[in-house]
Write a protein that holds these residues in place. Structure first.
Motif, PDB file in Angstrom:
ATOM      1  N   GLN A   1      26.777  70.412  55.108  1.00  0.00           N
ATOM      2  CA  GLN A   1      26.342  71.401  54.125  1.00  0.00           C
ATOM      3  C   GLN A   1      24.975  71.025  53.561  1.00  0.00           C
ATOM      4  O   GLN A   1      24.645  69.845  53.430  1.00  0.00           O
ATOM      5  N   LEU A   2      24.212  72.051  53.254  1.00  0.00           N
ATOM      6  CA  LEU A   2      22.924  71.861  52.613  1.00  0.00           C
ATOM      7  C   LEU A   2      23.143  71.813  51.105  1.00  0.00           C
ATOM      8  O   LEU A   2      23.589  72.792  50.503  1.00  0.00           O
ATOM      9  N   PHE A   3      22.845  70.675  50.502  1.00  0.00           N
ATOM     10  CA  PHE A   3      23.054  70.496  49.055  1.00  0.00           C
ATOM     11  C   PHE A   3      21.696  70.290  48.400  1.00  0.00           C
ATOM     12  O   PHE A   3      21.090  69.221  48.503  1.00  0.00           O
ATOM     13  N   GLU A   4      21.195  71.331  47.699  1.00  0.00           N
ATOM     14  CA  GLU A   4      19.871  71.306  47.096  1.00  0.00           C
ATOM     15  C   GLU A   4      19.993  71.205  45.574  1.00  0.00           C
ATOM     16  O   GLU A   4      20.968  71.678  44.978  1.00  0.00           O
ATOM     17  N   ILE A   5      18.975  70.610  44.967  1.00  0.00           N
ATOM     18  CA  ILE A   5      18.911  70.512  43.516  1.00  0.00           C
ATOM     19  C   ILE A   5      17.505  70.882  43.063  1.00  0.00           C
ATOM     20  O   ILE A   5      16.512  70.524  43.706  1.00  0.00           O
ATOM     21  N   ASP A   6      17.438  71.630  41.971  1.00  0.00           N
ATOM     22  CA  ASP A   6      16.157  72.056  41.409  1.00  0.00           C
ATOM     23  C   ASP A   6      16.277  71.968  39.885  1.00  0.00           C
ATOM     24  O   ASP A   6      16.909  72.820  39.255  1.00  0.00           O
ATOM     25  N   VAL A   7      15.714  70.940  39.304  1.00  0.00           N
ATOM     26  CA  VAL A   7      15.789  70.711  37.867  1.00  0.00           C
ATOM     27  C   VAL A   7      14.403  70.912  37.276  1.00  0.00           C
ATOM     28  O   VAL A   7      13.462  70.188  37.616  1.00  0.00           O
ATOM     29  N   GLY A   8      14.274  71.899  36.410  1.00  0.00           N
ATOM     30  CA  GLY A   8      13.007  72.160  35.744  1.00  0.00           C
ATOM     31  C   GLY A   8      12.936  71.463  34.390  1.00  0.00           C
ATOM     32  O   GLY A   8      13.720  70.563  34.084  1.00  0.00           O
ATOM     33  N   ARG A   9      11.985  71.900  33.585  1.00  0.00           N
ATOM     34  CA  ARG A   9      11.845  71.337  32.244  1.00  0.00           C
ATOM     35  C   ARG A   9      12.946  71.903  31.352  1.00  0.00           C
ATOM     36  O   ARG A   9      13.093  73.113  31.230  1.00  0.00           O
ATOM     37  N   LEU A  10      13.715  71.001  30.709  1.00  0.00           N
ATOM     38  CA  LEU A  10      14.863  71.417  29.913  1.00  0.00           C
ATOM     39  C   LEU A  10      14.643  71.058  28.443  1.00  0.00           C
ATOM     40  O   LEU A  10      13.974  70.069  28.139  1.00  0.00           O
ATOM     41  N   PRO A  11      15.212  71.833  27.521  1.00  0.00           N
ATOM     42  CA  PRO A  11      15.063  71.535  26.092  1.00  0.00           C
ATOM     43  C   PRO A  11      15.925  70.328  25.710  1.00  0.00           C
ATOM     44  O   PRO A  11      16.839  69.944  26.438  1.00  0.00           O
ATOM     45  N   PRO A  12      15.677  69.720  24.565  1.00  0.00           N
ATOM     46  CA  PRO A  12      16.513  68.599  24.118  1.00  0.00           C
ATOM     47  C   PRO A  12      17.926  69.077  23.793  1.00  0.00           C
ATOM     48  O   PRO A  12      18.119  70.136  23.200  1.00  0.00           O
ATOM     49  N   LEU A  13      18.912  68.271  24.188  1.00  0.00           N
ATOM     50  CA  LEU A  13      20.315  68.615  23.975  1.00  0.00           C
ATOM     51  C   LEU A  13      21.044  67.432  23.365  1.00  0.00           C
ATOM     52  O   LEU A  13      20.636  66.279  23.524  1.00  0.00           O
ATOM     53  N   ARG A  14      22.150  67.751  22.683  1.00  0.00           N
ATOM     54  CA  ARG A  14      23.034  66.710  22.155  1.00  0.00           C
ATOM     55  C   ARG A  14      24.401  66.865  22.803  1.00  0.00           C
ATOM     56  O   ARG A  14      24.901  67.980  22.968  1.00  0.00           O
TER      57      ARG A  14
END
Length: 458
Positions: free
Chosen positions: A335-348
Motif C-alpha cells: 500500500q502507498l502510505f503518504e503523509i502531508d503535514v502543514g503548518r499547524l496552530p498550537p494545541l494542548r
C-alpha cells in the motif's frame, strides 16, 4: 461594539411580543385618532352649515331693492374672509359681493343644501380659489344668492390630529423599542450563558450545571429542572458505568487464572493433538480479555479529570510518529502510505493519547484497504484557524446510514464482521477526541472512507 447581542435580542420572544404590542398600539392609535378627526370634522361642518343657513336666510329676507348694497356692505366689513357673499343674476353675472362666480358644485337642484365647493374670490384684499362650504338660493326676481365659508378650519383640525398622531407614535414607539431592546438583552444574555453551559454537557460532561439567578422566573425554573434531570442522569450513568467496570474487573481475574492454567496444560500437551484445542481456548480467552481491557480503557478515557494533565502538544510530531510506526505494515501490504503535514496552530493535549487515537484510525485504514491500495494522512490549518487531520483510504468506505453508529461500543458493520476486532477501537478514538474537546467525523464514498479530526487552536 458587536452586533450579535442586538441580533439575539431581536430574535427573542420578548422582542417579538414588544413588536406585536407596538404594532397593535400603533393601529389602535390610528383608528382612535381617525374616529376623533371624523367626529371633529363632522361637528365643525355642522356648525359651519348652521352659520351659512342662518346668514343666507337673513339675506334672502332682506328688502330686494337694498340687497345689492347689503351684500356689498357685508363683503366690505368682512375683511378677514369670515364669510363670503355673492349676488348673481339669472345668467350667472356677478351683481355684488366678493365671490367672482357661482361655484360649479352649487347647482339649482342643490338649492338650500350646503356643499363643499371651490369658491373663486374677488376683491381688493384677496383673489384666489379656495376650498369652502357653500349654499345658494334663488330669489323671487330670479337672482341667485351664494354664501360660502372657507373650510380651512375643518382641514386644520385634521392636520393637527395627524401631527399629534405622528408625535404620539414617535414619543411612544421609539422609547418602547429602546426599552424593548434593553429588556430583551437580559434574557438573551442568560440564554447565551445557558448555551455555553450546554456545550460541555453535549460533549458528555454531565457534571456541569446550568446557571440559575435569584430572580426565580421561567428561565430559572427551566434551568433548575434541567439541572435536577442532569443530576439524576449523572447518577444513573455512574451506576451503570460502575456496574460495567466491576463486571470487567471481576471477570478479568478468573479469566486470567483460567488462561494461566490452560497455558500450563498447553505446555504439557505440546506436540500432541490436544494442543490444538488448548491453543484455540487460549486464543478465545485472549480475545475476551482484550475486550475487557478495551472497555476499561474507554471508561478511563471518559473520566474528564485526566484533562488536567494536558500540555502543549506538537501534533505534527505525533502524526509523523504514527506514520513511521505504520509505514512498514503498509509496505508489507503493498500500500502507498503518504503523509502531508502543514503548518499547524498550537494545541494542548496528551501526546500519548492522541498517538493512540491516530494510530487506531491509521491501523483501521490499512486493515480495510486492499493490498495495492493507498492511505493518505493529511494535516493542515483550516480557514477558521483550527487544525484539521484527515485519514483517507481506498477501502470499501462506510455507508452514510452507519457513519454515526461506528463510534458506538461493539458496533460492527456488515463489511467489517469478517475482519478481526471487537468493535471498540473507534469508541476509544471517540472518547480520546471528546476528552480533548476535539470533533470527529467520517465521510467519503464507496471508493474509500475519510476520517476527519478537527482540533480547535489553544
Amino acid at each position: 461594539m458587536s452586533l450579535r447581542p442586538l441580533t439575539d435580542a431581536w430574535r427573542s420572544a420578548t422582542s417579538r411580543l414588544i413588536i406585536i404590542y407596538g404594532a397593535l398600539f400603533a393601529i389602535w392609535c390610528v383608528v382612535l385618532l381617525g374616529v376623533v378627526q371624523w367626529e371633529a370634522s363632522r361637528y365643525l361642518s355642522g356648525v359651519v352649515d348652521q352659520m351659512l343657513a342662518a346668514r343666507i336666510h337673513y339675506l334672502e329676507n332682506t328688502d330686494q331693492r337694498r340687497l345689492p348694497a347689503t351684500v356689498e356692505a357685508a363683503s366690505a366689513i368682512d375683511v378677514q374672509g369670515f364669510m363670503w357673499i355673492g349676488l348673481f343674476d339669472a345668467k350667472g353675472a356677478r351683481i355684488a359681493g366678493n365671490i367672482s362666480k357661482v361655484p360649479e358644485e352649487l347647482t339649482l337642484a342643490d338649492e338650500g343644501v350646503v356643499r363643499s365647493v371651490n369658491a373663486s374670490l374677488a376683491g381688493p384684499t384677496r383673489n384666489a380659489t379656495l376650498r369652502a362650504r357653500g349654499i345658494t338660493r334663488v330669489l323671487p326676481n330670479g337672482d341667485r344668492l351664494v354664501v360660502a365659508k372657507e373650510s380651512t378650519t375643518i382641514d386644520g383640525i385634521g392636520a393637527i390630529i395627524s401631527r399629534g398622531l405622528l408625535w404620539g407614535l414617535s414619543l411612544t414607539l421609539i422609547p418602547g423599542l429602546l426599552g424593548g431592546i434593553l429588556i430583551a438583552r437580559g434574557p438573551a444574555r442568560r440564554i447565551r450563558a445557558i448555551q455555553r453551559a450546554m456545550e460541555p454537557i453535549r460533549e458528555g460532561d454531565l457534571s456541569v450545571r446550568l446557571p440559575v439567578t435569584r430572580g426565580g422566573d421561567e428561565v430559572d425554573l427551566l434551568a433548575a429542572t434541567v439541572n435536577t434531570t442532569l443530576t439524576e442522569i449523572e447518577r444513573l450513568l455512574g451506576e451503570v458505568k460502575g456496574v460495567s467496570d466491576n463486571i470487567a474487573h471481576d471477570l478479568r481475574t478468573p479469566l486470567t487464572r483460567m488462561r494461566t492454567r490452560l497455558y500450563r496444560l498447553q505446555q504439557q500437551f505440546e506436540g500432541k493433538p490436544e494442543a490444538e484445542q488448548l491453543d484455540a481456548c487460549v486464543a478465545e480467552i485472549d480475545t475476551v480479555l482484550s475486550r475487557f481491557r478495551a472497555l476499561l480503557r474507554v471508561s478511563e478515557l471518559e473520566d474528564r479529570q485526566r484533562s488536567a494533565c494536558f500540555e502543549n502538544m506538537d501534533l505534527g510530531a505525533v502524526l509523523r510518529n504514527v506514520h513511521e510506526f505504520y509505514a512498514p505494515l503498509a509496505e508489507d501490504r503493498g500500500q502507498l502510505f503518504e503523509i502531508d503535514v502543514g503548518r499547524l496552530p498550537p494545541l494542548r493535549g496528551d501526546p500519548q493519547l492522541m498517538f493512540e487515537a491516530f494510530a487506531n484510525l491509521v491501523g483501521n485504514a490499512i486493515k480495510f484497504t486492499p493490498n495495492g491500495g493507498a492511505v493518505r494522512l493529511v494535516a493542515l490549518t483550516d480557514p477558521t484557524g483550527d487544525a484539521r487531520v484527515d485519514i483517507a483510504d481506498t477501502g470499501p468506505g462506510i455507508p452514510p446510514n452507519e457513519r454515526e453508529a461506528v463510534f458506538r461500543r461493539f458496533y460492527r458493520g456488515d463489511e467489517t464482521r469478517t475482519k478481526p476486532g471487537c468493535g471498540l477501537g473507534l469508541a476509544i478514538v471517540s472518547a480520546i477526541v471528546r476528552l480533548h474537546g476535539f470533533s470527529l467525523s467520517v465521510g467519503g464514498n464507496e471508493k474509500g472512507a475519510v476520517f476527519s479530526v478537527t482540533c480547535p487552536a489553544a
